[in-house]
Design a protein around this motif. Structure first.
Motif, PDB file in Angstrom:
ATOM      1  N   ILE A  26       0.846  -1.197   0.000  1.00 38.70           N
ATOM      2  CA  ILE A  26       0.000   0.000   0.000  1.00 38.70           C
ATOM      3  C   ILE A  26       0.874   1.236   0.000  1.00 38.70           C
ATOM      4  O   ILE A  26       1.892   1.285   0.685  1.00 38.70           O
ATOM      5  CB  ILE A  26      -0.926   0.025   1.234  1.00 38.70           C
ATOM      6  N   LYS A  27       0.441   2.230  -0.769  1.00 42.78           N
ATOM      7  CA  LYS A  27       1.037   3.559  -0.671  1.00 42.78           C
ATOM      8  C   LYS A  27      -0.040   4.485  -0.122  1.00 42.78           C
ATOM      9  O   LYS A  27      -1.231   4.164  -0.146  1.00 42.78           O
ATOM     10  CB  LYS A  27       1.522   4.034  -2.042  1.00 42.78           C
ATOM     11  N   TYR A  28       0.398   5.629   0.357  1.00 39.43           N
ATOM     12  CA  TYR A  28      -0.512   6.594   0.972  1.00 39.43           C
ATOM     13  C   TYR A  28      -0.313   7.955   0.318  1.00 39.43           C
ATOM     14  O   TYR A  28       0.812   8.326  -0.010  1.00 39.43           O
ATOM     15  CB  TYR A  28      -0.220   6.718   2.472  1.00 39.43           C
ATOM     16  N   ALA A  29      -1.410   8.696   0.148  1.00 36.06           N
ATOM     17  CA  ALA A  29      -1.329  10.037  -0.415  1.00 36.06           C
ATOM     18  C   ALA A  29      -2.308  10.950   0.320  1.00 36.06           C
ATOM     19  O   ALA A  29      -3.305  10.488   0.881  1.00 36.06           O
ATOM     20  CB  ALA A  29      -1.655  10.015  -1.907  1.00 36.06           C
ATOM     21  N   LEU A  30      -2.006  12.232   0.299  1.00 41.20           N
ATOM     22  CA  LEU A  30      -2.877  13.213   0.955  1.00 41.20           C
ATOM     23  C   LEU A  30      -4.250  13.241   0.317  1.00 41.20           C
ATOM     24  O   LEU A  30      -4.385  13.143  -0.907  1.00 41.20           O
ATOM     25  CB  LEU A  30      -2.266  14.613   0.845  1.00 41.20           C
ATOM     26  N   CYS A  31      -5.258  13.402   1.155  1.00 40.27           N
ATOM     27  CA  CYS A  31      -6.614  13.609   0.669  1.00 40.27           C
ATOM     28  C   CYS A  31      -6.821  15.094   0.401  1.00 40.27           C
ATOM     29  O   CYS A  31      -6.070  15.938   0.903  1.00 40.27           O
ATOM     30  CB  CYS A  31      -7.632  13.161   1.713  1.00 40.27           C
ATOM     31  N   LYS A  32      -7.836  15.387  -0.327  1.00 40.13           N
ATOM     32  CA  LYS A  32      -8.227  16.778  -0.552  1.00 40.13           C
ATOM     33  C   LYS A  32      -9.125  17.221   0.602  1.00 40.13           C
ATOM     34  O   LYS A  32      -9.526  16.422   1.450  1.00 40.13           O
ATOM     35  CB  LYS A  32      -8.931  16.931  -1.894  1.00 40.13           C
ATOM     36  N   ASP A  33      -9.488  18.479   0.618  1.00 43.37           N
ATOM     37  CA  ASP A  33     -10.232  19.058   1.733  1.00 43.37           C
ATOM     38  C   ASP A  33     -11.612  18.458   1.960  1.00 43.37           C
ATOM     39  O   ASP A  33     -12.145  18.556   3.052  1.00 43.37           O
ATOM     40  CB  ASP A  33     -10.367  20.572   1.545  1.00 43.37           C
ATOM     41  N   ASP A  34     -12.229  17.846   0.935  1.00 45.55           N
ATOM     42  CA  ASP A  34     -13.587  17.351   1.126  1.00 45.55           C
ATOM     43  C   ASP A  34     -13.648  15.959   1.771  1.00 45.55           C
ATOM     44  O   ASP A  34     -14.715  15.442   2.014  1.00 45.55           O
ATOM     45  CB  ASP A  34     -14.374  17.377  -0.186  1.00 45.55           C
ATOM     46  N   CYS A  35     -12.517  15.369   2.075  1.00 47.64           N
ATOM     47  CA  CYS A  35     -12.491  14.100   2.799  1.00 47.64           C
ATOM     48  C   CYS A  35     -12.590  14.389   4.289  1.00 47.64           C
ATOM     49  O   CYS A  35     -12.160  15.433   4.758  1.00 47.64           O
ATOM     50  CB  CYS A  35     -11.208  13.321   2.506  1.00 47.64           C
ATOM     51  N   GLY A  36     -13.129  13.456   5.012  1.00 48.00           N
ATOM     52  CA  GLY A  36     -13.243  13.616   6.448  1.00 48.00           C
ATOM     53  C   GLY A  36     -13.291  12.257   7.116  1.00 48.00           C
ATOM     54  O   GLY A  36     -13.177  11.218   6.459  1.00 48.00           O
ATOM     55  N   GLU A  37     -13.503  12.272   8.406  1.00 46.45           N
ATOM     56  CA  GLU A  37     -13.512  11.035   9.167  1.00 46.45           C
ATOM     57  C   GLU A  37     -14.585  10.096   8.626  1.00 46.45           C
ATOM     58  O   GLU A  37     -15.765  10.428   8.605  1.00 46.45           O
ATOM     59  CB  GLU A  37     -13.768  11.327  10.647  1.00 46.45           C
ATOM     60  N   GLY A  38     -14.152   8.938   8.161  1.00 39.58           N
ATOM     61  CA  GLY A  38     -15.086   7.939   7.638  1.00 39.58           C
ATOM     62  C   GLY A  38     -15.622   8.229   6.251  1.00 39.58           C
ATOM     63  O   GLY A  38     -16.433   7.466   5.736  1.00 39.58           O
ATOM     64  N   HIS A  39     -15.205   9.316   5.636  1.00 47.34           N
ATOM     65  CA  HIS A  39     -15.735   9.689   4.319  1.00 47.34           C
ATOM     66  C   HIS A  39     -14.606  10.127   3.399  1.00 47.34           C
ATOM     67  O   HIS A  39     -14.178  11.274   3.442  1.00 47.34           O
ATOM     68  CB  HIS A  39     -16.756  10.827   4.439  1.00 47.34           C
ATOM     69  N   HIS A  40     -14.142   9.203   2.594  1.00 49.03           N
ATOM     70  CA  HIS A  40     -13.125   9.540   1.601  1.00 49.03           C
ATOM     71  C   HIS A  40     -13.816   9.841   0.279  1.00 49.03           C
ATOM     72  O   HIS A  40     -14.703   9.108  -0.147  1.00 49.03           O
ATOM     73  CB  HIS A  40     -12.128   8.390   1.419  1.00 49.03           C
ATOM     74  N   HIS A  41     -13.436  10.927  -0.337  1.00 47.47           N
ATOM     75  CA  HIS A  41     -14.002  11.325  -1.622  1.00 47.47           C
ATOM     76  C   HIS A  41     -12.888  11.473  -2.646  1.00 47.47           C
ATOM     77  O   HIS A  41     -12.814  12.462  -3.350  1.00 47.47           O
ATOM     78  CB  HIS A  41     -14.768  12.654  -1.477  1.00 47.47           C
ATOM     79  N   ASP A  42     -12.037  10.498  -2.694  1.00 45.06           N
ATOM     80  CA  ASP A  42     -10.902  10.541  -3.607  1.00 45.06           C
ATOM     81  C   ASP A  42     -11.227   9.753  -4.867  1.00 45.06           C
ATOM     82  O   ASP A  42     -10.714   8.667  -5.095  1.00 45.06           O
ATOM     83  CB  ASP A  42      -9.646   9.984  -2.919  1.00 45.06           C
ATOM     84  N   HIS A  43     -12.132  10.290  -5.660  1.00 45.81           N
ATOM     85  CA  HIS A  43     -12.573   9.628  -6.881  1.00 45.81           C
ATOM     86  C   HIS A  43     -11.731  10.097  -8.055  1.00 45.81           C
ATOM     87  O   HIS A  43     -12.204  10.758  -8.963  1.00 45.81           O
ATOM     88  CB  HIS A  43     -14.053   9.902  -7.129  1.00 45.81           C
ATOM     89  N   HIS A  44     -10.456   9.762  -7.993  1.00 44.23           N
ATOM     90  CA  HIS A  44      -9.547  10.161  -9.055  1.00 44.23           C
ATOM     91  C   HIS A  44      -8.662   8.974  -9.443  1.00 44.23           C
ATOM     92  O   HIS A  44      -8.612   7.970  -8.748  1.00 44.23           O
ATOM     93  CB  HIS A  44      -8.686  11.353  -8.612  1.00 44.23           C
ATOM     94  N   VAL A  45      -7.985   9.124 -10.547  1.00 46.98           N
ATOM     95  CA  VAL A  45      -7.104   8.081 -11.053  1.00 46.98           C
ATOM     96  C   VAL A  45      -5.721   8.228 -10.416  1.00 46.98           C
ATOM     97  O   VAL A  45      -5.249   9.340 -10.197  1.00 46.98           O
ATOM     98  CB  VAL A  45      -7.000   8.185 -12.595  1.00 46.98           C
TER      99      VAL A  45
END
Length: 144
Positions: free
Chosen positions: A74-93
């Motif tokens: 696994i690798k890890y990357a920063l989320c954008k501002d609209d992500c939060g606890e229990g809610h990831h919105h990283d719908h990108h490639v």
């Protein structure tokens, strides 16, 4: 730009030297980081377990997201501002460079909608593109 201390406090995480250092590594990186990258760059004061727990806390709070790799790590990357606890919105490639082996979030490239058969429910969708990144592409172009 918010300070690292403020980011941790806003996410209800205690401000520790380890969390500050690891978050700074993400803010300074141009792409995704593996546990080994963090271990190598965090310094000798951080053991593997502390790094792992910090990464898990950051994922749970929506600060970073996971990116699976072809070797089942696994690798890890920063989320954008609209992500939060229990809610990831990283719908990108995610893009993996075959030359430098770096992984990048392509935020402007949205994952496609996938119509699943009846009875199936998707929890998340991961799209990984592989090729040559823009930095390596510049370095490999033939000169006239």
């Amino acid at each position: 730009m918010r300070s690292i201390e403020n980011i941790l406090k806003a996410n209800k995480l205690s401000v520790t030297a380890g969390r500050q250092k690891i978050l700074q590594l993400f803010l300074n990186s141009g792409g995704a980081l593996a546990h080994a990258d963090i271990e190598k760059n965090a310094g000798e004061h951080f053991d593997r377990v502390t790094i792992y727990r910090t990464l898990q806390a950051f994922v749970e709070k929506g600060l970073i997201h996971t990116i699976p790799t072809s070797d089942n790590s696994i690798k890890y990357a920063l989320c954008k501002d609209d992500c939060g606890e229990g809610h990831h919105h990283d719908h990108h490639v995610h893009f993996v460079c075959n030359v430098c082996n770096n992984t990048f979030c392509l935020d402007s490239v949205v994952t496609p909608k996938v119509d699943l058969p009846e009875g199936y429910q998707s929890a998340e969708l991961e799209v990984v593109a592989k090729g040559v990144c823009k930095n390596c592409g510049k370095n490999t172009k033939k000169k006239p």
